[in-house]
Design a protein around this motif. Structure first.
Motif, PDB file in Angstrom:
ATOM      1  N   CYS A 218       0.804  -1.227   0.000  1.00 36.97           N
ATOM      2  CA  CYS A 218       0.000   0.000   0.000  1.00 36.97           C
ATOM      3  C   CYS A 218       0.833   1.271   0.000  1.00 36.97           C
ATOM      4  O   CYS A 218       0.313   2.349  -0.258  1.00 36.97           O
ATOM      5  N   SER A 219       2.123   1.174   0.277  1.00 34.26           N
ATOM      6  CA  SER A 219       2.932   2.367   0.522  1.00 34.26           C
ATOM      7  C   SER A 219       3.030   3.274  -0.705  1.00 34.26           C
ATOM      8  O   SER A 219       3.018   4.501  -0.578  1.00 34.26           O
ATOM      9  N   ILE A 220       3.140   2.714  -1.902  1.00 34.46           N
ATOM     10  CA  ILE A 220       3.285   3.532  -3.112  1.00 34.46           C
ATOM     11  C   ILE A 220       2.048   4.403  -3.309  1.00 34.46           C
ATOM     12  O   ILE A 220       2.140   5.588  -3.632  1.00 34.46           O
ATOM     13  N   CYS A 221       0.897   3.822  -3.112  1.00 31.68           N
ATOM     14  CA  CYS A 221      -0.362   4.569  -3.252  1.00 31.68           C
ATOM     15  C   CYS A 221      -0.484   5.629  -2.170  1.00 31.68           C
ATOM     16  O   CYS A 221      -0.788   6.795  -2.465  1.00 31.68           O
ATOM     17  N   GLU A 222      -0.239   5.265  -0.921  1.00 29.84           N
ATOM     18  CA  GLU A 222      -0.379   6.220   0.182  1.00 29.84           C
ATOM     19  C   GLU A 222       0.615   7.369   0.057  1.00 29.84           C
ATOM     20  O   GLU A 222       0.277   8.518   0.344  1.00 29.84           O
ATOM     21  N   ASP A 223       1.838   7.077  -0.383  1.00 31.01           N
ATOM     22  CA  ASP A 223       2.848   8.127  -0.533  1.00 31.01           C
ATOM     23  C   ASP A 223       2.454   9.147  -1.599  1.00 31.01           C
ATOM     24  O   ASP A 223       2.936  10.286  -1.580  1.00 31.01           O
ATOM     25  N   SER A 224       1.595   8.755  -2.532  1.00 24.81           N
ATOM     26  CA  SER A 224       1.159   9.676  -3.591  1.00 24.81           C
ATOM     27  C   SER A 224      -0.127  10.405  -3.214  1.00 24.81           C
ATOM     28  O   SER A 224      -0.671  11.159  -4.020  1.00 24.81           O
ATOM     29  N   GLY A 225      -0.619  10.179  -1.990  1.00 30.07           N
ATOM     30  CA  GLY A 225      -1.821  10.864  -1.543  1.00 30.07           C
ATOM     31  C   GLY A 225      -3.103  10.101  -1.761  1.00 30.07           C
ATOM     32  O   GLY A 225      -4.192  10.645  -1.566  1.00 30.07           O
ATOM     33  N   GLY A 226      -2.983   8.820  -2.133  1.00 36.80           N
ATOM     34  CA  GLY A 226      -4.175   8.021  -2.385  1.00 36.80           C
ATOM     35  C   GLY A 226      -4.552   7.129  -1.218  1.00 36.80           C
ATOM     36  O   GLY A 226      -3.844   7.054  -0.215  1.00 36.80           O
ATOM     37  N   ASN A 227      -5.675   6.456  -1.374  1.00 42.66           N
ATOM     38  CA  ASN A 227      -6.142   5.473  -0.396  1.00 42.66           C
ATOM     39  C   ASN A 227      -6.202   4.113  -1.081  1.00 42.66           C
ATOM     40  O   ASN A 227      -6.793   3.977  -2.156  1.00 42.66           O
ATOM     41  N   CYS A 228      -5.587   3.128  -0.464  1.00 40.43           N
ATOM     42  CA  CYS A 228      -5.534   1.803  -1.076  1.00 40.43           C
ATOM     43  C   CYS A 228      -6.898   1.140  -1.012  1.00 40.43           C
ATOM     44  O   CYS A 228      -7.669   1.313  -0.063  1.00 40.43           O
ATOM     45  N   GLY A 229      -7.188   0.352  -2.036  1.00 41.21           N
ATOM     46  CA  GLY A 229      -8.451  -0.355  -2.091  1.00 41.21           C
ATOM     47  C   GLY A 229      -8.404  -1.506  -3.063  1.00 41.21           C
ATOM     48  O   GLY A 229      -7.339  -1.901  -3.541  1.00 41.21           O
ATOM     49  N   PHE A 230      -9.569  -2.030  -3.377  1.00 43.21           N
ATOM     50  CA  PHE A 230      -9.643  -3.219  -4.214  1.00 43.21           C
ATOM     51  C   PHE A 230     -10.887  -3.141  -5.093  1.00 43.21           C
ATOM     52  O   PHE A 230     -11.977  -2.790  -4.624  1.00 43.21           O
ATOM     53  N   ASP A 231     -10.692  -3.448  -6.373  1.00 44.67           N
ATOM     54  CA  ASP A 231     -11.794  -3.511  -7.326  1.00 44.67           C
ATOM     55  C   ASP A 231     -12.356  -4.925  -7.291  1.00 44.67           C
ATOM     56  O   ASP A 231     -11.752  -5.856  -7.822  1.00 44.67           O
ATOM     57  N   ASN A 232     -13.510  -5.100  -6.648  1.00 43.18           N
ATOM     58  CA  ASN A 232     -14.077  -6.430  -6.484  1.00 43.18           C
ATOM     59  C   ASN A 232     -14.663  -7.003  -7.764  1.00 43.18           C
ATOM     60  O   ASN A 232     -14.908  -8.211  -7.836  1.00 43.18           O
ATOM     61  N   ILE A 233     -14.887  -6.159  -8.779  1.00 40.72           N
ATOM     62  CA  ILE A 233     -15.406  -6.639 -10.060  1.00 40.72           C
ATOM     63  C   ILE A 233     -14.263  -7.156 -10.925  1.00 40.72           C
ATOM     64  O   ILE A 233     -14.309  -8.278 -11.439  1.00 40.72           O
ATOM     65  N   MET A 234     -13.213  -6.333 -11.080  1.00 40.43           N
ATOM     66  CA  MET A 234     -12.045  -6.740 -11.865  1.00 40.43           C
ATOM     67  C   MET A 234     -11.084  -7.602 -11.051  1.00 40.43           C
ATOM     68  O   MET A 234     -10.191  -8.226 -11.602  1.00 40.43           O
ATOM     69  N   TYR A 235     -11.298  -7.634  -9.735  1.00 37.44           N
ATOM     70  CA  TYR A 235     -10.460  -8.371  -8.786  1.00 37.44           C
ATOM     71  C   TYR A 235      -8.999  -7.922  -8.892  1.00 37.44           C
ATOM     72  O   TYR A 235      -8.081  -8.715  -9.097  1.00 37.44           O
ATOM     73  N   LEU A 236      -8.814  -6.611  -8.732  1.00 31.88           N
ATOM     74  CA  LEU A 236      -7.489  -6.009  -8.833  1.00 31.88           C
ATOM     75  C   LEU A 236      -7.322  -4.960  -7.746  1.00 31.88           C
ATOM     76  O   LEU A 236      -8.284  -4.322  -7.314  1.00 31.88           O
ATOM     77  N   PHE A 237      -6.064  -4.772  -7.311  1.00 35.83           N
ATOM     78  CA  PHE A 237      -5.734  -3.680  -6.398  1.00 35.83           C
ATOM     79  C   PHE A 237      -5.979  -2.354  -7.108  1.00 35.83           C
ATOM     80  O   PHE A 237      -5.737  -2.216  -8.311  1.00 35.83           O
ATOM     81  N   LYS A 238      -6.466  -1.361  -6.359  1.00 36.06           N
ATOM     82  CA  LYS A 238      -6.672  -0.034  -6.905  1.00 36.06           C
ATOM     83  C   LYS A 238      -6.160   1.010  -5.927  1.00 36.06           C
ATOM     84  O   LYS A 238      -6.211   0.823  -4.706  1.00 36.06           O
ATOM     85  N   CYS A 239      -5.663   2.104  -6.479  1.00 33.55           N
ATOM     86  CA  CYS A 239      -5.287   3.263  -5.682  1.00 33.55           C
ATOM     87  C   CYS A 239      -6.368   4.313  -5.897  1.00 33.55           C
ATOM     88  O   CYS A 239      -6.480   4.895  -6.980  1.00 33.55           O
ATOM     89  N   PHE A 240      -7.190   4.550  -4.877  1.00 31.38           N
ATOM     90  CA  PHE A 240      -8.277   5.509  -4.986  1.00 31.38           C
ATOM     91  C   PHE A 240      -7.731   6.911  -4.759  1.00 31.38           C
ATOM     92  O   PHE A 240      -7.173   7.212  -3.704  1.00 31.38           O
ATOM     93  N   CYS A 241      -7.898   7.746  -5.763  1.00 39.13           N
ATOM     94  CA  CYS A 241      -7.357   9.105  -5.743  1.00 39.13           C
ATOM     95  C   CYS A 241      -8.502  10.109  -5.835  1.00 39.13           C
ATOM     96  O   CYS A 241      -9.631   9.743  -6.171  1.00 39.13           O
ATOM     97  N   PRO A 242      -8.247  11.395  -5.538  1.00 37.23           N
ATOM     98  CA  PRO A 242      -9.336  12.383  -5.575  1.00 37.23           C
ATOM     99  C   PRO A 242     -10.041  12.458  -6.920  1.00 37.23           C
ATOM    100  O   PRO A 242     -11.246  12.701  -6.968  1.00 37.23           O
ATOM    101  N   ASP A 243      -9.293  12.239  -8.037  1.00 39.51           N
ATOM    102  CA  ASP A 243      -9.935  12.360  -9.343  1.00 39.51           C
ATOM    103  C   ASP A 243     -10.672  11.082  -9.752  1.00 39.51           C
ATOM    104  O   ASP A 243     -11.789  11.117 -10.232  1.00 39.51           O
ATOM    105  N   ARG A 244     -10.021   9.901  -9.512  1.00 34.32           N
ATOM    106  CA  ARG A 244     -10.585   8.617  -9.922  1.00 34.32           C
ATOM    107  C   ARG A 244      -9.646   7.518  -9.463  1.00 34.32           C
ATOM    108  O   ARG A 244      -8.522   7.785  -9.030  1.00 34.32           O
ATOM    109  N   PRO A 245     -10.040   6.240  -9.570  1.00 30.91           N
ATOM    110  CA  PRO A 245      -9.128   5.142  -9.223  1.00 30.91           C
ATOM    111  C   PRO A 245      -7.991   5.027 -10.232  1.00 30.91           C
ATOM    112  O   PRO A 245      -8.197   5.158 -11.442  1.00 30.91           O
TER     113      PRO A 245
END
Length: 273
Positions: A218-245
């Motif tokens: 999760c550190s790469i996403c958090e260091d860029s200002g995002g929140n770590c999460g998961f796309d349960n449809i595509m079954y992939l890690f996602k970095c949720f950012c203010p503009d979009r995942p």
């Protein structure tokens, strides 16, 4: 012979290409913040002060997209988070996000100020999610042992929670008594790891042991200002950012982060030009 000027036609095509390209790039509404980013921005707690965030999420309190599959938590009546591992409920005492470890104990030992030993099942860890952290002590708990064993090592027996005269034998894996066929003199035995072990046994069992979890970093996403999460449809890690995942962080946009059809449409247009 009159010379034909192709320049207006060239600039006209370029103009249309630019218009199409920017119409295909996902638009960000002014002032709008991605709902997944908002949902995962504020960590939740069960009441004991522990901030629950990726890869964990509290069922009924947090969106499952804020956590990683298999890391869903519940809250017990004492305000502590709990996790179900191989159908056994474990109380979470501490989460160490920097080292990706957590200290847990079998919830059967959660009764405070109790020196009796309840009956439990051996720990069984799903290898895709957890490993036992190094430097733990593996204890063997033996139940319903013969009177001859109790007479041989009375100091190794502890009161059971299921009868005044019932006792439990506790030995570490390194204890030489294990080679004396103790298991043959007891009806059942279980493996119970502990972080530390001394002469007193109930407290180490209540304090539990340390697990190392396995999930996307999760550190790469958090260091860029995002929140770590998961796309349960595509079954992939996602970095949720203010503009979009995004795929991994909020600062770098790569072509594969756009929908495939968006760039495919642009390529079709270019092929006809």
């Amino acid at each position: 012979m009159r010379q034909i000027n192709f320049m207006p036609s060239f600039f006209s095509h370029c103009y249309h290409i630019i218009i199409i390209f920017f119409s295909l790039v996902p638009k960000i509404s002014l002032g709008a913040v991605d709902p997944y980013f908002q949902a995962c921005s504020v960590p939740k707690t069960c009441g004991d002060g522990q901030a629950i965030r990726f890869p964990f999420y509290i069922q009924d309190k947090q969106n499952s997209s804020c956590g990683y599959p298999g890391f869903n938590l519940s809250c017990n009546n004492n305000g502590h988070p709990t996790i179900l591992i191989s159908n056994i409920n474990y109380t979470i005492h501490e989460i160490f996000y920097q080292t990706e470890t957590l200290r847990v104990s079998n919830s059967a030992f959660s009764k405070p100020n109790s020196n009796c030993i309840p009956f439990i099942n051996s720990i069984s860890l799903p290898s895709v999610l957890f490993d036992l952290a190094p430097n733990q002590t593996n204890l063997f708990l033996f139940y319903n042992c013969s009177s001859s064993v109790r007479e041989s090592w009375p100091s190794e027996f502890y009161p059971s929670c299921y009868g005044e005269n019932d006792t439990v034998l506790a030995l570490s894996r390194q204890d030489p008594k294990l080679i004396n066929n103790v298991s043959m003199e007891c009806k059942s035995s279980v493996l119970a790891p502990v972080e530390a072990y001394g002469r007193e046994i109930a407290e180490p069992l209540r304090n539990g042991f340390v697990l190392k979890w396995k999930s996307s970093n999760c550190s790469i996403c958090e260091d860029s200002g995002g929140n770590c999460g998961f796309d349960n449809i595509m079954y992939l890690f996602k970095c949720f950012c203010p503009d979009r995942p995004h795929a991994w962080n909020c600062t770098i946009t790569t072509p594969h982060e756009y929908l495939p059809g968006q760039f495919f449409s642009l390529e079709i247009y270019l092929s006809f030009w």
